[in-house]
Each structure stands twice: as C-alpha cells, then as structure tokens.
Enzyme design. Sequence first.
Site, short mmCIF file in Angstrom:
data_model
loop_
_atom_site.label_atom_id
_atom_site.label_comp_id
_atom_site.label_asym_id
_atom_site.label_seq_id
_atom_site.Cartn_x
_atom_site.Cartn_y
_atom_site.Cartn_z
N LEU A 1 -20.75 18.70 -16.71
CA LEU A 1 -20.84 19.90 -17.55
C LEU A 1 -21.03 19.50 -19.01
O LEU A 1 -20.40 18.56 -19.50
CB LEU A 1 -19.56 20.73 -17.40
CG LEU A 1 -19.36 21.34 -16.01
CD1 LEU A 1 -17.95 21.92 -15.88
CD2 LEU A 1 -20.42 22.41 -15.73
N HIS B 1 -10.66 12.59 -10.95
CA HIS B 1 -11.64 11.54 -10.68
C HIS B 1 -10.96 10.48 -9.82
O HIS B 1 -9.82 10.09 -10.09
CB HIS B 1 -12.12 10.93 -12.00
CG HIS B 1 -13.09 9.81 -11.80
ND1 HIS B 1 -14.40 10.02 -11.42
CD2 HIS B 1 -12.94 8.47 -11.90
CE1 HIS B 1 -15.01 8.85 -11.29
NE2 HIS B 1 -14.15 7.89 -11.58
N ASP C 1 -16.39 11.58 -17.39
CA ASP C 1 -15.05 11.12 -17.01
C ASP C 1 -14.32 10.46 -18.18
O ASP C 1 -13.58 9.49 -17.99
CB ASP C 1 -15.14 10.14 -15.82
CG ASP C 1 -15.78 10.79 -14.60
OD1 ASP C 1 -15.51 11.97 -14.34
OD2 ASP C 1 -16.57 10.12 -13.92
N GLU D 1 -4.54 11.81 -4.78
CA GLU D 1 -5.16 12.96 -5.47
C GLU D 1 -4.43 14.25 -5.11
O GLU D 1 -4.14 15.09 -5.96
CB GLU D 1 -6.64 13.10 -5.07
CG GLU D 1 -7.52 11.96 -5.54
CD GLU D 1 -9.00 12.23 -5.26
OE1 GLU D 1 -9.46 13.37 -5.44
OE2 GLU D 1 -9.70 11.29 -4.85
C1 GAR Z 1 -12.49 13.78 -4.59
O1 GAR Z 1 -12.29 12.44 -4.22
C2 GAR Z 1 -12.61 13.90 -6.09
O2 GAR Z 1 -11.77 13.02 -6.78
C3 GAR Z 1 -14.05 13.55 -6.29
O3 GAR Z 1 -14.74 14.16 -5.24
C4 GAR Z 1 -13.86 14.27 -4.12
C5 GAR Z 1 -13.84 15.71 -3.71
O4 GAR Z 1 -13.12 15.88 -2.53
N1 GAR Z 1 -14.49 14.02 -7.55
C6 GAR Z 1 -15.49 13.47 -8.20
O5 GAR Z 1 -16.12 12.53 -7.77
C7 GAR Z 1 -15.81 14.13 -9.52
N2 GAR Z 1 -16.97 13.56 -10.07
P1 GAR Z 1 -12.58 17.30 -2.10
O6 GAR Z 1 -13.79 18.26 -2.13
O7 GAR Z 1 -12.09 17.08 -0.72
O8 GAR Z 1 -11.53 17.72 -3.06
#
Ligand code: GAR
Length: 221
Positions: A94, A110, A146, A175
């Site tokens: 964004l 991230h 990021d 996460e």
């Molecule tokens: C997660 O691992 C998140 O950290 C990553 O995408 C995945 C989404 O998983 N985010 C990025 O890479 C941001 N650039 P989810 O749809 O199961 O939450």
Amino acid sequence: MRVGVLCSGRGSNLRAILEARGRGEIPGAEFVCIVSDVAGAGCLDIAGAHGVASAVVPSRDFRGDRPGFERRLLETLASFGAELTVLAGFQRVLGKAFLGGFPGRVMNIHPALLPSFPGHEVWGRETAHGVKLAGATVHFVDEGVDSGPIICQGAVPVLDTDDADALSARILTVEHRIYPAAVAWVTSGRVRLQGRRVALDGFAPSGEAAAARLVWPPLDA
Ligand code: GAR
C-alpha cells in the site's frame, strides 16, 4: 475502535483474531468489515462464519492503477466507518493514496523477524541462510516494504531438518498468538509511538529475565 481487515487468501490470521474476539480478548475492537482483493478467497468464508460483513475490491480490475485501487479500498473501508486497518495476509503493497487516509493506523503481520527478510517468500531464504531463530513481526505500516515501527515480535527456533514449509507452519503458530494480542493492545489504547519505537503502556519487564528464554540452540543443549 472500529476495525477493518484487509486479506488476500486463506485468512488463518483473520480467524485467529476473530476467535480471540469471540473469547473476549479484544474488548476495544469492533470488527466492521473484511475486505478481500481476491474474489472467492477463504478469508471471505471466515468473515461470514463469524458474522462480519465483507466486500471484495478485486486488485485485478486495477492493473496499472495502484492509486485507483487504493482509493477504492479507502472508500470501502470508509463506508463501514473503519478507524483502524489490519492487514492479515494482504498481498499488495500500500502506498500514499491509502496510507494518507489512515495515518499511523494500519497494522500488518510479516512472517519474519524484521528488519531481516522483508518481502515475499521469506521461509526458503531463512533456511538457506541458516538462521537459528525465525519468527513473525507485527508492525505499523509506512510507505516502505515491511519497514514500519515494530509493535511485537514472536520467535521460533529453526531446526536443522526444516524446509520452507515446515518453517512456515511453525511461524504461523506464533503469528496466530501475537497478532490478536497486538490488535488488542492497539485497540485498547495501550500502544504509544515514540519516533520509530513502540511502547506498551503498563509493561515494565526485566530484560535479563527475558533474555535467557530467547537463545537457540538452548545453552544446555
Ligand atoms: C501469513 O504468513 C502472513 O504473515 C503473510 O501471509 C500469510 C497469510 O496467511 N503475510 C505476508 O506475507 C504479508 N506480506 P493467512 O491468510 O492464513 O493469514
């Protein structure tokens, strides 16, 4: 605080956040909408299952027009009265057009310990580099990739046998623990930005006690 969530995919972080809300762990937040830039994405089903309104703003309709895409996202979030945007697996960067509408009020997760390994597909780069600790970072979003102020990080060990898939699965578990907590802190007003540093009101730990738990391999291995 009225919260809008932007997603692109399966939505496991969205699910973790909405489940935490269901357990009463995010009392300061009202989740007003989930917006996906991908039609048919799993996150939309998760929104429905939790009774949260959803909308699709297809990024493919805006090829070559990022400001137009961002303006449409803003309009959509505004139509639900969102005050904070939470990016949960949103795979678009964004820029000004969007961030100007939510100054200092966009959060992201991230799957790496930033500032190491920004960008996409981090897990293979981490295993190839041989890092011993990996993890995830919740941060405020600025105009870089990021690069915004860090709210919270969770670490996991990297095992010698890990490939990218094994590591990504282990990082995902952390996460799902840290993102709901960080959203709760921000929406209850506990988080203060001091330049690039983020302080958590009411938390004054001893650094020495915490340090022993953050070593990998453990020193008695
Ligand atoms: C997660 O691992 C998140 O950290 C990553 O995408 C995945 C989404 O998983 N985010 C990025 O890479 C941001 N650039 P989810 O749809 O199961 O939450």
